[in-house]
Design an enzyme around this catalytic site. Sequence first.
Site, PDB file in Angstrom:
ATOM      1  N   GLU A 161     123.857 100.847   6.745  1.00 57.56           N
ATOM      2  CA  GLU A 161     122.969 102.015   6.725  1.00 57.56           C
ATOM      3  C   GLU A 161     122.314 102.142   8.104  1.00 57.56           C
ATOM      4  O   GLU A 161     121.942 101.140   8.709  1.00 57.56           O
ATOM      5  CB  GLU A 161     121.877 101.824   5.653  1.00 57.56           C
ATOM      6  CG  GLU A 161     120.965 103.037   5.512  1.00 57.56           C
ATOM      7  CD  GLU A 161     119.878 102.859   4.449  1.00 57.56           C
ATOM      8  OE1 GLU A 161     119.436 101.716   4.227  1.00 57.56           O
ATOM      9  OE2 GLU A 161     119.461 103.867   3.861  1.00 57.56           O
ATOM     10  N   CYS A 190     122.272 101.714   0.028  1.00 62.06           N
ATOM     11  CA  CYS A 190     121.054 100.893   0.030  1.00 62.06           C
ATOM     12  C   CYS A 190     120.226 100.937  -1.260  1.00 62.06           C
ATOM     13  O   CYS A 190     120.613 100.351  -2.261  1.00 62.06           O
ATOM     14  CB  CYS A 190     120.210 101.276   1.242  1.00 62.06           C
ATOM     15  SG  CYS A 190     118.941 100.057   1.699  1.00 62.06           S
ATOM     16  N   LYS A 224     122.402 110.277   0.474  1.00 58.36           N
ATOM     17  CA  LYS A 224     121.623 109.327  -0.343  1.00 58.36           C
ATOM     18  C   LYS A 224     120.693 110.066  -1.295  1.00 58.36           C
ATOM     19  O   LYS A 224     119.907 110.919  -0.876  1.00 58.36           O
ATOM     20  CB  LYS A 224     120.820 108.426   0.591  1.00 58.36           C
ATOM     21  CG  LYS A 224     120.107 107.249  -0.072  1.00 58.36           C
ATOM     22  CD  LYS A 224     119.265 106.520   0.992  1.00 58.36           C
ATOM     23  CE  LYS A 224     118.694 105.200   0.502  1.00 58.36           C
ATOM     24  NZ  LYS A 224     117.747 104.619   1.500  1.00 58.36           N
TER      25      LYS A 224
HETATM   26  O1  LIG Z   1     113.723 101.890   7.697  1.00 56.75           O
HETATM   27  C1  LIG Z   1     114.476 102.405   8.515  1.00 56.75           C
HETATM   28  O2  LIG Z   1     114.298 102.342   9.730  1.00 56.75           O
HETATM   29  C2  LIG Z   1     115.676 103.148   8.058  1.00 56.75           C
HETATM   30  N1  LIG Z   1     115.751 103.352   6.640  1.00 56.75           N
HETATM   31  C3  LIG Z   1     116.177 102.448   5.808  1.00 56.75           C
HETATM   32  O3  LIG Z   1     116.474 101.403   6.248  1.00 56.75           O
HETATM   33  C4  LIG Z   1     116.254 102.701   4.312  1.00 56.75           C
HETATM   34  C5  LIG Z   1     115.313 103.772   3.944  1.00 56.75           C
HETATM   35  S1  LIG Z   1     113.633 103.416   4.421  1.00 56.75           S
HETATM   36  N2  LIG Z   1     115.961 101.456   3.657  1.00 56.75           N
HETATM   37  C6  LIG Z   1     116.057 101.217   2.347  1.00 56.75           C
HETATM   38  O4  LIG Z   1     116.468 102.059   1.547  1.00 56.75           O
HETATM   39  C7  LIG Z   1     115.622  99.809   1.936  1.00 56.75           C
HETATM   40  C8  LIG Z   1     115.682  99.533   0.461  1.00 56.75           C
HETATM   41  C9  LIG Z   1     115.105  98.202   0.159  1.00 56.75           C
HETATM   42  O5  LIG Z   1     114.822  97.419   1.016  1.00 56.75           O
HETATM   43  C10 LIG Z   1     114.877  97.815  -1.252  1.00 56.75           C
HETATM   44  O6  LIG Z   1     115.353  98.514  -2.185  1.00 56.75           O
HETATM   45  O7  LIG Z   1     114.220  96.790  -1.462  1.00 56.75           O
END
Ligand SMILES: O=C(O)CNC(=O)[C@H](CS)NC(=O)CCC(=O)C(=O)O
Length: 271
Positions: A43, A157, A114
Amino acid sequence: MKSYLAAAIQMTSVPDLHKNLAQAEELIDLAVRRGAELVGLPENFSFMGEEQDKLAQADAIARESEIFIKKMAQRYQVTLLGGSFPVPVNDTGRVYNTTILISPSGEELARYNKVHLFDVNVPDGNTYRESSTVVAGQQLPPVHFSEYLGNIGVSICYDVRFPELYRHLSDKGTDIIFIPAAFTAFTGKDHWQVLLQARAIENTAYVIAPAQTGNNYGRRLTHGHAVIIDPWGTILADAGDKPGIAIAEINPSRLEQVRRQMPSLQHRVFS
Ligand SMILES: O=C(O)CNC(=O)[C@H](CS)NC(=O)CCC(=O)C(=O)O
């Protein structure tokens, strides 16, 4: 479907598009030299950074990420999942968090935005509001039906926490599930492997989970452990906590064997 090697790439993407594309190419090259025919990037492989920086550069990130994935798939003659990258949504000032699956001839096989956005106050004190910059996809993910590689379903994710999405993929005939991620280090240590194994076991499918790892920017720490899991739930390969790859065999006889030994998909009552 034949037996072949698949690779889940693990990166530490940073707030620098070109640096990330260079790191991604090195790891694709490594995976292909080890014999992988199906390769997945994590991701946000092309950019991890503050939400506002990501938005400001979204046009360039979207354009260059897509060109890059197509070019790599063709150059290395592999089927390649472009884990995810931001794609601007007209008139919203926001983006989709999008993954695409590309064939060795550069053709788009599947595209998914997503659906489940990570709006969570993690108990370590970090707050995530993915919906402040990302528009949620409105459609269930697609399955790409391949005679040679098996039927490939995609997701991203945080989706991993919503088993109904995977039951949909399973209903469509998915043999191999991609779950590219940037899991937080805090949630990852307790939930990542368990959730991935559950999705593999309950759907008797292979899971390929490319991952982000380490310190991406500021205080953003990601869990790593890109893995490939077989339909029994066994971890076949784990990339640890440094950039690298997890590589393992996808084997149709193993898939048939587990589906024979554990025919739970045939015993569903509420469907
Ligand atoms: O943060 C960033 O820079 C980029 N975005 C991501 O990495 C995404 C959306 S914030 N991360 C997740 O979905 C983590 C899920 C997760 O960690 C869980 O379900 O526990």
